[in-house]
Design a protein around this motif. Structure first.
Motif, PDB file in Angstrom:
ATOM      1  N   GLU A 137      -7.105   4.887   4.243  1.00 22.62           N
ATOM      2  CA  GLU A 137      -7.767   3.640   4.628  1.00 22.62           C
ATOM      3  C   GLU A 137      -6.792   2.547   5.054  1.00 22.62           C
ATOM      4  O   GLU A 137      -7.083   1.772   5.959  1.00 22.62           O
ATOM      5  CB  GLU A 137      -8.642   3.124   3.481  1.00 22.62           C
ATOM      6  CG  GLU A 137      -9.822   4.010   3.161  1.00 22.62           C
ATOM      7  CD  GLU A 137     -10.797   4.125   4.315  1.00 22.62           C
ATOM      8  OE1 GLU A 137     -11.109   3.100   4.952  1.00 22.62           O
ATOM      9  OE2 GLU A 137     -11.249   5.249   4.576  1.00 22.62           O
ATOM     10  N   GLU A 138      -5.657   2.462   4.402  1.00 24.01           N
ATOM     11  CA  GLU A 138      -4.772   1.321   4.622  1.00 24.01           C
ATOM     12  C   GLU A 138      -3.499   1.637   5.396  1.00 24.01           C
ATOM     13  O   GLU A 138      -2.940   0.763   6.049  1.00 24.01           O
ATOM     14  CB  GLU A 138      -4.406   0.688   3.285  1.00 24.01           C
ATOM     15  CG  GLU A 138      -5.592   0.208   2.483  1.00 24.01           C
ATOM     16  CD  GLU A 138      -6.371  -0.899   3.165  1.00 24.01           C
ATOM     17  OE1 GLU A 138      -5.818  -1.617   4.025  1.00 24.01           O
ATOM     18  OE2 GLU A 138      -7.557  -1.048   2.838  1.00 24.01           O
TER      19      GLU A 138
ATOM     20  N   PHE B 287       0.824  -1.206   0.000  1.00 25.09           N
ATOM     21  CA  PHE B 287       0.000   0.000   0.000  1.00 25.09           C
ATOM     22  C   PHE B 287       0.862   1.261   0.000  1.00 25.09           C
ATOM     23  O   PHE B 287       0.518   2.251  -0.654  1.00 25.09           O
ATOM     24  CB  PHE B 287      -0.970   0.003   1.177  1.00 25.09           C
ATOM     25  CG  PHE B 287      -2.079  -1.004   1.024  1.00 25.09           C
ATOM     26  CD1 PHE B 287      -2.876  -1.021  -0.106  1.00 25.09           C
ATOM     27  CD2 PHE B 287      -2.316  -1.947   2.010  1.00 25.09           C
ATOM     28  CE1 PHE B 287      -3.891  -1.955  -0.253  1.00 25.09           C
ATOM     29  CE2 PHE B 287      -3.330  -2.877   1.878  1.00 25.09           C
ATOM     30  CZ  PHE B 287      -4.120  -2.880   0.737  1.00 25.09           C
TER      31      PHE B 287
ATOM     32  N   LYS C  39      -4.823   1.859   9.822  1.00 21.33           N
ATOM     33  CA  LYS C  39      -4.325   0.537  10.225  1.00 21.33           C
ATOM     34  C   LYS C  39      -5.360  -0.284  11.000  1.00 21.33           C
ATOM     35  O   LYS C  39      -5.071  -0.864  12.029  1.00 21.33           O
ATOM     36  CB  LYS C  39      -3.067   0.672  11.077  1.00 21.33           C
ATOM     37  CG  LYS C  39      -1.898   1.240  10.336  1.00 21.33           C
ATOM     38  CD  LYS C  39      -0.694   1.273  11.234  1.00 21.33           C
ATOM     39  CE  LYS C  39       0.462   1.931  10.546  1.00 21.33           C
ATOM     40  NZ  LYS C  39       1.582   2.120  11.407  1.00 21.33           N
TER      41      LYS C  39
END
Length: 156
Positions: free
Chosen positions: A76-77, A13, A81
């Motif tokens: 989001e990633e 990511f 977390k």
């Protein structure tokens, strides 16, 4: 094994976000270059200058969508977390992502209408179809929001 997966996913990511941001910077750079080259070209006709300007705007719109997608992935990633824990959080994420797509598609359709309507009137059907698709996505998003908010109220 879970720790390995989380580390690999985090690396992926981070790499994807960085690559998307660099790609967006390149798109904007190419757009500025194209517009500047067109404006300062002594032999270019006004129609060519306008076409280059519209092409540059199209590239910037795509760059905008790419930056927004990278921001979405990062938020989001990378930064949060955590998994989506509630339906409200899930709905907010989906809404944000679809909104990015609708805005980018609408802006691109608008630029395409300006480009094609100057010389190729029969070709206006394609940007009109893109704009109609964006509006269908917007209506679908509204329907999703309405239905999911009703489910959320019933579950509370």
């Amino acid at each position: 094994m879970k720790k390995v997966y989380e580390t690999v996913a985090l690396g992926y990511f981070a790499l994807a976000t960085t690559t998307l941001l660099l790609s967006a910077i390149l798109l904007v750079s190419f757009a500025v270059w194209e517009v500047a080259a067109s404006v300062f070209a002594s032999d270019a006709e006004i129609v060519d200058r306008v076409r280059s300007l519209l092409d540059g705007i199209g590239l910037m719109i795509i760059g905008f969508a790419v930056v927004e997608a990278a921001t979405f992935i990062a938020e989001e990633e990378l930064f949060r977390k955590r998994e989506l824990r509630s339906t409200r959080e899930s709905r907010r994420s989906i809404t944000k992502f679809i909104t990015i797509i609708v805005i980018a598609a609408s802006l691109e359709a608008l630029v395409m209408v300006f480009k094609t309507s100057r010389e190729q009137i029969p070709e206006v059907i394609y940007p009109a179809a893109l704009f109609a698709s964006a509006m269908v996505a917007l209506v679908a998003l509204g329907l999703y929001q309405w239905l999911s908010s009703r489910v959320e109220r019933e579950s509370d």
